[in-house]
Design a protein around this motif. Structure first.
Motif, PDB file in Angstrom:
ATOM      1  N   ALA A   1       0.949  -1.088   0.112  1.00  0.00           N
ATOM      2  CA  ALA A   1      -0.196   0.034   0.170  1.00  0.00           C
ATOM      3  C   ALA A   1       0.863   0.915   0.047  1.00  0.00           C
ATOM      4  O   ALA A   1       2.088   1.703   0.955  1.00  0.00           O
ATOM      5  N   SER A   2       0.128   2.255  -0.331  1.00  0.00           N
ATOM      6  CA  SER A   2       0.752   3.686  -0.501  1.00  0.00           C
ATOM      7  C   SER A   2       0.502   5.207  -0.415  1.00  0.00           C
ATOM      8  O   SER A   2      -0.778   4.296  -0.933  1.00  0.00           O
ATOM      9  N   ALA A   3       0.327   6.095  -0.057  1.00  0.00           N
ATOM     10  CA  ALA A   3      -0.217   6.748   0.062  1.00  0.00           C
ATOM     11  C   ALA A   3       0.887   7.850   0.182  1.00  0.00           C
ATOM     12  O   ALA A   3       1.937   8.146   0.833  1.00  0.00           O
ATOM     13  N   ASP A   4       0.063   9.162  -0.219  1.00  0.00           N
ATOM     14  CA  ASP A   4       1.404  10.557  -0.947  1.00  0.00           C
ATOM     15  C   ASP A   4       0.486  11.342  -0.345  1.00  0.00           C
ATOM     16  O   ASP A   4      -0.348  11.669  -0.632  1.00  0.00           O
ATOM     17  N   LEU A   5       1.022  11.945   1.455  1.00  0.00           N
ATOM     18  CA  LEU A   5      -0.091  13.255   1.353  1.00  0.00           C
ATOM     19  C   LEU A   5       0.644  14.706   1.449  1.00  0.00           C
ATOM     20  O   LEU A   5       1.865  14.394   1.471  1.00  0.00           O
ATOM     21  N   GLN A   6       0.337  16.023   1.137  1.00  0.00           N
ATOM     22  CA  GLN A   6       1.148  16.958   0.847  1.00  0.00           C
ATOM     23  C   GLN A   6       0.391  18.360   1.242  1.00  0.00           C
ATOM     24  O   GLN A   6      -0.800  18.207   1.097  1.00  0.00           O
ATOM     25  N   TYR A   7       1.542  19.347   1.474  1.00  0.00           N
ATOM     26  CA  TYR A   7       0.666  20.637   1.941  1.00  0.00           C
ATOM     27  C   TYR A   7       1.869  21.220   0.860  1.00  0.00           C
ATOM     28  O   TYR A   7       2.613  21.660   0.822  1.00  0.00           O
ATOM     29  N   GLN A   8       0.992  22.071   0.385  1.00  0.00           N
ATOM     30  CA  GLN A   8       1.154  23.304  -0.823  1.00  0.00           C
ATOM     31  C   GLN A   8       0.321  24.583  -0.484  1.00  0.00           C
ATOM     32  O   GLN A   8      -1.354  24.119  -0.078  1.00  0.00           O
ATOM     33  N   PRO A   9       0.675  25.924   0.059  1.00  0.00           N
ATOM     34  CA  PRO A   9       0.263  26.820   0.176  1.00  0.00           C
ATOM     35  C   PRO A   9      -0.653  26.784  -0.159  1.00  0.00           C
ATOM     36  O   PRO A   9      -1.535  27.977   0.162  1.00  0.00           O
ATOM     37  N   ASP A  10      -0.615  26.905  -2.179  1.00  0.00           N
ATOM     38  CA  ASP A  10      -1.913  27.393  -3.010  1.00  0.00           C
ATOM     39  C   ASP A  10      -2.754  26.511  -2.887  1.00  0.00           C
ATOM     40  O   ASP A  10      -3.813  27.463  -3.474  1.00  0.00           O
TER      41      ASP A  10
END
Length: 405
Positions: A79-88
């Motif tokens: 299993a894979s997951a990518d969590l991101q924070y981008q201010p835009d």
């Protein structure tokens, strides 16, 4: 049909139990930047600028923060997951990918796998670093900028491969939903060169000058990963990875959207854009030099009235050369891109080119420092609505310090 957010939540909640059984690995990065922005107002702020940073964006910026989560549940299941924070982005953190993959162990040259969830279609030949980022530049090509903004597979993909002594052949087929608005941004704004990647719950900004055209008020945005017509889309691909000829990939994509169908939110209609295209590319290792070339050609269609069908033809391509060894890794990429609409919608047609030069310094595994110069020259008559010249030539310079863990 299950929602995009539910797909991510299903993977993220179910997998900590699996982590106790097998391997659980967390990687990620924090990306800090100093930016000399382009002069034109960026599309991220409702303008028609092609770069991520435009008028008023110069100075220190947070490029992004990312968590890359991987679980090996059994030898066959991961299993894979990518969590991101981008201010835009309006919603954060958000998942860019979250999926399960089943690949049985094989002792023969043949092997198959099945992937289910939310993930990028296998289009990019340059974005193969952590978090679907490029190891060569900060800003991906126009092709991969659009893939990151508007395309995501929310469904399943079957893959089969044959591993030979010198060549590996792969073929795959996918069925997906929730990508019906794909093509909206290519028409209303055109191509961009930006490393903003939409999360699966994202809202994407459109040009302010487009709002009066559809009788809406600015600011104007939409959800790129929505199901509108309950018709599944598909793509199929084949690739050859050869020790002699390099890697070659051919893909056909068709979201099978009903162009007359639409959804209504925030007092506007968002149509299902019937988007289909061919993508072909190659990557070749020449000693320490890596050469990547890719082209895309397609059309996206809406039918806003019973006797009115509007097609937007789009095309883009790039050539990238990068040095793939050592602490210092320069890269150079040239892009061409265009969209073409009927003469009645000539304001939304465009053509342009871009040149990207980057220098990466990688002294160790946890630090990457990148300097990048991006030059974009494009012509789009829609700029007349902002009292600008249709042709704009802009430069964006960034220095990124990326801390990896």
């Amino acid at each position: 049909m299950i929602s995009a957010r539910a797909l991510a939540v299903t993977v993220l909640l179910a997998l900590p139990c699996a982590a106790r059984a097998q391997t659980f690995v967390v990687h990620g990065y924090i990306d800090l930047r100093a930016v000399s922005a382009a002069n034109e107002r960026s599309w991220t702020n409702g303008g028609l600028g092609k770069s991520r940073y435009g008028e008023g964006d110069a100075g220190a910026q947070l490029g992004a923060a990312l968590l890359d989560l991987k679980w090996q549940i059994t030898p066959e299941l991961s299993a894979s997951a990518d969590l991101q924070y981008q201010p835009d982005q309006r919603r954060h953190p958000d998942a860019t990918e979250a999926y399960l993959r089943y690949r049985p162990v094989s002792i023969t040259p043949w092997r198959w796998s099945l992937k289910v969830g939310a993930f990028f279609p296998p289009i990019s030949l340059e974005n193969d670093d952590i978090g679907w980022a490029s190891p060569w530049t900060l800003t991906p090509s126009a092709i991969d900028s659009w893939v990151g903004e508007e395309l995501r597979t929310l469904g399943g993909e079957f893959n089969i491969e044959h591993r030979g002594l010198f060549n590996t052949f792969q073929a795959g087929f996918a069925l997906f939903g929730k990508n019906d608005p794909a093509g909206e941004l290519l028409t209303t704004r055109g191509w961009s060169l930006s490393d903003l990647t939409s999360g699966i719950s994202a809202f994407v900004r459109e040009p302010d000058v487009y709002a009066p055209r559809i009788g809406a008020a600015a600011p104007l945005d939409y959800r790129p990963f929505d199901e509108i017509d309950n018709r599944p889309g598909w793509y199929a691909y084949a690739s050859l990875d050869s020790s002699v000829w390099g890697k070659w990939v051919l893909l056909r994509y068709d979201n099978r959207a009903d162009p007359a169908n639409f959804e209504t939110y925030e007092q506007r209609k968002v149509f299902a854009w019937h988007t289909r295209f061919w993508s072909a590319g190659t990557r070749k290792q020449l000693g320490n030099l890596v050469a990547i070339a890719q082209a895309m050609d397609g059309v996206t269609t809406i039918a806003p009235l019973p006797n009115l069908i509007l097609d937007t033809r789009f095309a883009a391509g790039y050539l990238l050369l990068g040095w793939g060894k050592g602490k210092w890794r320069p890269a150079l990429r040239a892009d061409l891109f265009s969209t073409h609409l009927p003469s009645s919608s000539s304001q939304l047609s465009e053509h342009g080119r871009a040149l990207t030069a980057a220098l990466n310094w990688r002294p160790n595994d946890w630090l990457r420092v990148t300097g990048e110069w991006l030059h974009i020259d494009s012509t789009r008559n829609q700029r007349l609505l902002e009292k600008l010249s249709p042709r704009q030539s802009d430069n964006q310079v960034q220095v990124s310090v990326r801390f990896l863990f």
